[in-house]
Design a protein around this motif. Structure first.
Motif, PDB file in Angstrom:
ATOM      1  N   HIS A 148       0.837  -1.200   0.000  1.00 22.33           N
ATOM      2  CA  HIS A 148       0.000   0.000   0.000  1.00 22.33           C
ATOM      3  C   HIS A 148       0.877   1.257   0.000  1.00 22.33           C
ATOM      4  O   HIS A 148       0.589   2.231  -0.700  1.00 22.33           O
ATOM      5  CB  HIS A 148      -0.906   0.013   1.229  1.00 22.33           C
ATOM      6  CG  HIS A 148      -1.898  -1.108   1.250  1.00 22.33           C
ATOM      7  ND1 HIS A 148      -2.517  -1.562   0.112  1.00 22.33           N
ATOM      8  CD2 HIS A 148      -2.371  -1.859   2.273  1.00 22.33           C
ATOM      9  CE1 HIS A 148      -3.341  -2.552   0.435  1.00 22.33           C
ATOM     10  NE2 HIS A 148      -3.263  -2.749   1.736  1.00 22.33           N
ATOM     11  N   HIS A 151       2.061   2.251  -3.332  1.00 24.73           N
ATOM     12  CA  HIS A 151       1.000   2.868  -4.141  1.00 24.73           C
ATOM     13  C   HIS A 151       0.717   4.294  -3.670  1.00 24.73           C
ATOM     14  O   HIS A 151       0.476   5.191  -4.475  1.00 24.73           O
ATOM     15  CB  HIS A 151      -0.275   2.028  -4.076  1.00 24.73           C
ATOM     16  CG  HIS A 151      -0.284   0.870  -5.032  1.00 24.73           C
ATOM     17  ND1 HIS A 151      -0.592   1.011  -6.358  1.00 24.73           N
ATOM     18  CD2 HIS A 151      -0.009  -0.441  -4.845  1.00 24.73           C
ATOM     19  CE1 HIS A 151      -0.520  -0.165  -6.963  1.00 24.73           C
ATOM     20  NE2 HIS A 151      -0.161  -1.070  -6.066  1.00 24.73           N
ATOM     21  N   VAL A 152       0.721   4.476  -2.349  1.00 29.59           N
ATOM     22  CA  VAL A 152       0.451   5.818  -1.817  1.00 29.59           C
ATOM     23  C   VAL A 152       1.537   6.794  -2.271  1.00 29.59           C
ATOM     24  O   VAL A 152       1.243   7.903  -2.719  1.00 29.59           O
ATOM     25  CB  VAL A 152       0.377   5.786  -0.280  1.00 29.59           C
ATOM     26  CG1 VAL A 152       0.358   7.201   0.283  1.00 29.59           C
ATOM     27  CG2 VAL A 152      -0.865   5.023   0.182  1.00 29.59           C
ATOM     28  N   GLY A 154       3.621   6.384  -4.819  1.00 26.76           N
ATOM     29  CA  GLY A 154       3.523   6.485  -6.274  1.00 26.76           C
ATOM     30  C   GLY A 154       4.725   7.169  -6.879  1.00 26.76           C
ATOM     31  O   GLY A 154       5.866   6.922  -6.477  1.00 26.76           O
TER      32      GLY A 154
END
Lengths: 231, 231
Positions: A148, A151-152, A154
């Motif tokens: 996660h 992705h956060v 990015g």
DNA sequence: ACCTGAACACCGTTCAAGT
DNA sequence: ACCTGAACACCGTTCAAGT
């Protein structure tokens, strides 16, 4: 004048043999000078004092040239600092990536274009991401949580500032843009924000935004949010 | 077959006169079909059953065409929902923007390219941003705080997912890529993450990433971070 | 006055001819 | 075998000629 010395360079370079490394360096230099639009196989060959087709000995096609350039750039990012907590390590590395990106303003464009073409990441980018994941893992993030986290973060991991529009000064005012008072009437909240920020900035002419401050603000908010997820 | 019906369309459209609206709609449709690379002034004219130069009556140049397309897209985003708290209102609107972006995967590319060319935002984007700032202001954010918030949200406001690389399935494996075991040795942390995610996903073939979940995870982490800044 | 075909100055890449 | 010039199939846009 720059034209003349570049010509001289080109003539001189004719002696030394071409290599992939020399092609990539020249491509980065050319993009630094004139932006990514100025980078064409033909102009690059001219810069190197070589016929266009000679480049195809060292890169299969233009996309491979761009890939090589990305790897050169990612190689400029500082290695991770040891002996710190994960947050500091990530923070310092991202800020180093951002400095690289500011040195090569065209870099984010070609990295994003590559990503949008759904091409696999280049080896240097993979190594960078692997190292970043390693920092999170060492900091106590579970595999699921670090997933996660990636992705956060990015593209911010590579120092991308992900602005919605560039409010930097130096933009020539659009001649047929509506006058300021009409803009203020149509977009009252933007006007309020813009005038407050401009007033706040004092001596800064044009945009009052401190981009570096805003980047670090967003980065720290994100890192703090991730830290709160740790058990 | 698609070729034939498109031809018929082109012939039919020759009757109805060209308009800026028709040009923009056809451009969006053409990009939806074949991506932004397939969108050229010449192909667009052909699609409309018109000589290329006829387009220049309705758009000054290709950049103005792209601007018009952006405004069409932003017009597809749902208006803000009234009678909710700021966080829900922002969240719903960003998710609507994201749905628009998923319908038009090429859109983020032209919006980012425009931004990188340091062009001023289009009227529709300005109106969208103004409305977003209004939501934050009504939610109790000071002018200074909403400024930071806009920077923190950045392009995520328009539904951009700011991934560093696209891990979606459907990518053809690179024929001269190193074999999986070598990849795992070279990038151990990526391998660990990838295998955990793939296992986690169960039936999902290829990438185990639920992009929508990850987007909302990042969005909520950001919104929660902003909420914590309120007095 | 309006419309449009040809032309210009590019581009990445193929391919066959020259060494 | 290597290198390279010409050529191909594009592109956005200018401009002059035709109606």
């Amino acid at each position: 004048m720059a034209e003349i010395s570049r010509q001289a360079d080109a003539v001189h370079r004719t002696r030394t043999p071409l290599s992939r490394q020399r092609v990539l360096s020249a491509a980065v230099a050319l993009a630094d000078e004139g932006g990514v639009d100025a980078l064409s196989m033909r102009k690059l060959a001219q810069e190197l004092g070589v016929v266009p087709m000679a480049l195809y000995k060292h890169v299969a096609h233009k996309n491979e040239l761009l890939d090589g350039m990305i790897d050169v750039l990612v190689g400029e990012i500082d290695p991770p600092v040891a002996d710190t907590d994960w947050k500091t390590a990530v923070r310092l590395r991202v800020l180093s990536a951002r400095r690289m990106l500011l040195r090569h303003p065209w870099a984010s464009g070609i990295i994003e274009a590559r990503m949008k073409a759904r091409a696999a990441p280049t080896p240097a980018v993979l190594a960078y991401l692997d190292s970043m994941i390693g920092i999170f893992r060492a900091g106590g993030f579970s595999v699921g949580l670090v997933h996660h986290a990636m992705h956060v973060m990015g593209s911010r991991l590579l120092g991308f500032s992900q602005e919605l529009f560039d409010d930097a000064p130096g933009r020539e005012p659009d001649p047929d843009a509506p006058p300021p008072e009409e803009m203020a009437a149509r977009y009252p909240h933007i006007a309020e924000l813009a005038s407050a920020v401009a007033h706040d900035a004092g001596s800064v002419v044009g945009s009052g935004c401190d981009d570096q401050y805003e980047f670090e603000f967003a980065l720290d908010l994100t890192l703090d949010g991730l830290a709160r997820l740790l058990p």
